[in-house]
Enzyme design. Structure first.
Site, PDB file in Angstrom:
ATOM      1  N   GLY A 149     -10.104  45.031  22.473  1.00 37.95           N
ATOM      2  CA  GLY A 149      -9.838  46.110  23.432  1.00 37.95           C
ATOM      3  C   GLY A 149      -8.861  47.108  22.844  1.00 37.95           C
ATOM      4  N   ASN A 189      -3.540  40.784  31.258  1.00 38.18           N
ATOM      5  CA  ASN A 189      -2.981  39.946  32.319  1.00 38.18           C
ATOM      6  C   ASN A 189      -3.931  38.791  32.601  1.00 38.18           C
ATOM      7  OD1 ASN A 189      -0.479  41.188  33.204  1.00 38.18           O
ATOM      8  ND2 ASN A 189      -1.736  42.919  33.871  1.00 38.18           N
ATOM      9  N   ALA A 193      -5.438  51.954  25.838  1.00 34.10           N
ATOM     10  CA  ALA A 193      -4.082  52.511  25.751  1.00 34.10           C
ATOM     11  C   ALA A 193      -3.132  51.558  25.023  1.00 34.10           C
ATOM     12  CB  ALA A 193      -3.566  52.806  27.160  1.00 34.10           C
ATOM     13  N   VAL A 194      -3.148  50.279  25.384  1.00 37.06           N
ATOM     14  CA  VAL A 194      -2.223  49.323  24.761  1.00 37.06           C
ATOM     15  C   VAL A 194      -2.756  48.879  23.390  1.00 37.06           C
ATOM     16  CG1 VAL A 194      -1.127  47.051  24.969  1.00 37.06           C
ATOM     17  CG2 VAL A 194      -1.397  48.481  26.999  1.00 37.06           C
ATOM     18  N   THR A 208       4.394  48.458  26.313  1.00 37.56           N
ATOM     19  CA  THR A 208       3.696  47.170  26.379  1.00 37.56           C
ATOM     20  C   THR A 208       3.233  46.782  24.978  1.00 37.56           C
ATOM     21  OG1 THR A 208       2.955  47.676  28.611  1.00 37.56           O
ATOM     22  CG2 THR A 208       1.766  45.933  27.461  1.00 37.56           C
ATOM     23  N   LYS A 231       2.749  42.988  44.431  1.00 35.15           N
ATOM     24  CA  LYS A 231       1.549  43.688  43.957  1.00 35.15           C
ATOM     25  C   LYS A 231       0.852  44.261  45.181  1.00 35.15           C
ATOM     26  CE  LYS A 231      -0.800  44.022  39.952  1.00 35.15           C
ATOM     27  NZ  LYS A 231      -0.231  44.041  38.605  1.00 35.15           N
ATOM     28  N   ALA A 288      -7.846  43.469  26.584  1.00 26.83           N
ATOM     29  CA  ALA A 288      -8.919  44.096  27.364  1.00 26.83           C
ATOM     30  C   ALA A 288      -8.869  43.601  28.810  1.00 26.83           C
ATOM     31  CB  ALA A 288     -10.267  43.797  26.724  1.00 26.83           C
TER      32      ALA A 288
END
Ligand code: NAI
Length: 351
Positions: free
Chosen positions: A181, A262, A184-185, A151, A79, A239
């Site tokens: 949330g 995450n 996008a996903v 995802t 990362k 979210a």
């Protein structure tokens, strides 16, 4: 002290650059190359100090090792964190990304980057001007575009696997699912859930987003501060991280937690607390791997969308294995997922 953080970390190496012209601390954290190049996104945001930025990078890169290993990808975990004074725009953003691309290139492929918080496919096009070690460029720029729909697809399969485990059938008709949330996903996931007949509830700090998703999909809206305590079969955090903690877990009124965010657990022990409350937890890095699967399958392995979708569907099988192991061994699903990661790492790269 940066030095203390680095010495107590279990990863392989960290490239640290203070880029004076853009006043940006750049940390590229290579946690593991055991299964392949350390791969994970670039997070760009202001931090209180470089110490906090490095801590974020170290933690997130270790999570990528787990995510990539359990997804069966030929990738290690890494990362990068760009600790900027403020999120740059225009020419300064481009300059920051170009200079960062140079740093990634200097690592010679031990780290492969992609998008993360505050970095987009267009940003990856710019990074790619300086290095080939980048995934997730725009389709026009030669990449495979946004990973969010994949995802969402992975989380959808994961929810079905969890529902099958708890209720004996993966049929979502009439099952209530709360999506926290609808970005996008979450929005893409909500669409698939509505199509599958779920009783959908949505929540977002951006009230207009929640209202738009609700009217398009026939969903109910709950206020952002009431999401975790709303009764439902499945709570799907899509979210931010840290949603499952000592305060929220006792208030949850769901049977399953399965979502894209995450680092959902406030602390590792929270997986045990969820199990004690009778809630089946789909470990975040297992259920949200669809995005990295999309990028790897299409861009690194040269596969077609059919093979990518097959790999994403396997998330359901991996989760089922994780749920069964947890039950059989009397451990949390978080601990079961860790065992699966350890086994993949011990086995080493596929021949
Ligand atoms: P996004 O930024 O498009 O959407 C996030 C949504 O959550 C926004 O609509 C925002 O208003 C809302 N939100 C923020 N804080 C909230 C809160 N406290 N309560 C309710 N709503 C809130 O992000 P995206 O790409 O949809 O990602 C969602 C999550 O999934 C993030 O945690 C991300 O790290 C994770 N993720 C995303 C992947 C991807 O492929 N985009 C891959 C793996 C994980």
């Amino acid at each position: 002290m940066l030095e203390d953080l680095l010495r107590t970390w279990d990863g392989e190496e960290v490239a640290v650059r203070f880029d004076a012209p853009t006043e940006t601390w750049m940390f590229v954290c290579v946690h593991s190359t055991r299964l392949g190049p350390a791969t994970g996104g670039t997070r760009m945001r202001p931090y209180a100090d470089p110490h906090e930025a490095l801590r974020d990078g170290l933690r997130l890169s270790a999570a990528m090792t787990s995510k990539n290993a359990v997804a069966g990808l030929p990738l290690g975990g890494g990362k990068a964190v760009l600790a900027v004074p403020e999120v740059p725009q225009g020419g300064r953003r481009r300059e920051t990304l170009l200079r960062y691309g140079g740093l990634v290139d200097a690592l010679g492929g031990s780290y492969v980057t992609a998008c993360d918080m505050n970095t987009s496919e267009r940003d990856m096009d710019i990074v790619a001007e300086r290095t080939g070690h980048v995934l997730g460029r725009t389709v026009e720029g030669g990449g495979s575009g946004s990973s969010a729909p994949s995802t969402a697809m992975g989380v959808f399969h994961g929810i079905r696997a969890a529902v099958a485990h708890v209720f004996g059938s993966d049929d979502l008709t009439g099952r209530s699912v709360l999506v926290q949330g609808v970005g996008a996903v979450g929005r893409a996931l909500a669409g698939s859930l509505a199509e599958a007949g779920a009783r959908l509830v949505v929540s977002d700090v951006d009230g207009s987003r929640a209202a738009a998703a609700a009217s398009e999909l026939g969903a109910e809206v709950v206020p952002a501060d009431g999401a975790t305590s709303t009764p439902c079969d499945v709570f799907s955090p899509c979210a931010t991280g840290g949603v499952l903690n000592a305060e929220t877990i006792p208030a949850l009124r769901c049977r399953i937690v399965a979502g894209a965010a995450n680092n959902q657990l406030g602390a590792p022990g929270d997986a045990v607390a969820l199990a004690e409350h009778g809630i089946l937890y789909a470990p975040d890095y297992v259920v949200n791997a669809g995005g990295i699967i999309h990028l790897t399958s299409l861009e690194l392995l040269g596969e077609d969308e059919g093979r990518r979708d097959e790999r994403i569907r396997q998330i359901a099988d991996t989760l089922t294995e994780c749920f069964r192991m947890a039950e059989a061994e009397g451990i949390s699903t978080g601990a079961a997922a860790e065992r699966m990661v350890a086994a993949r790492l011990a086995a080493g790269p596929a021949a």
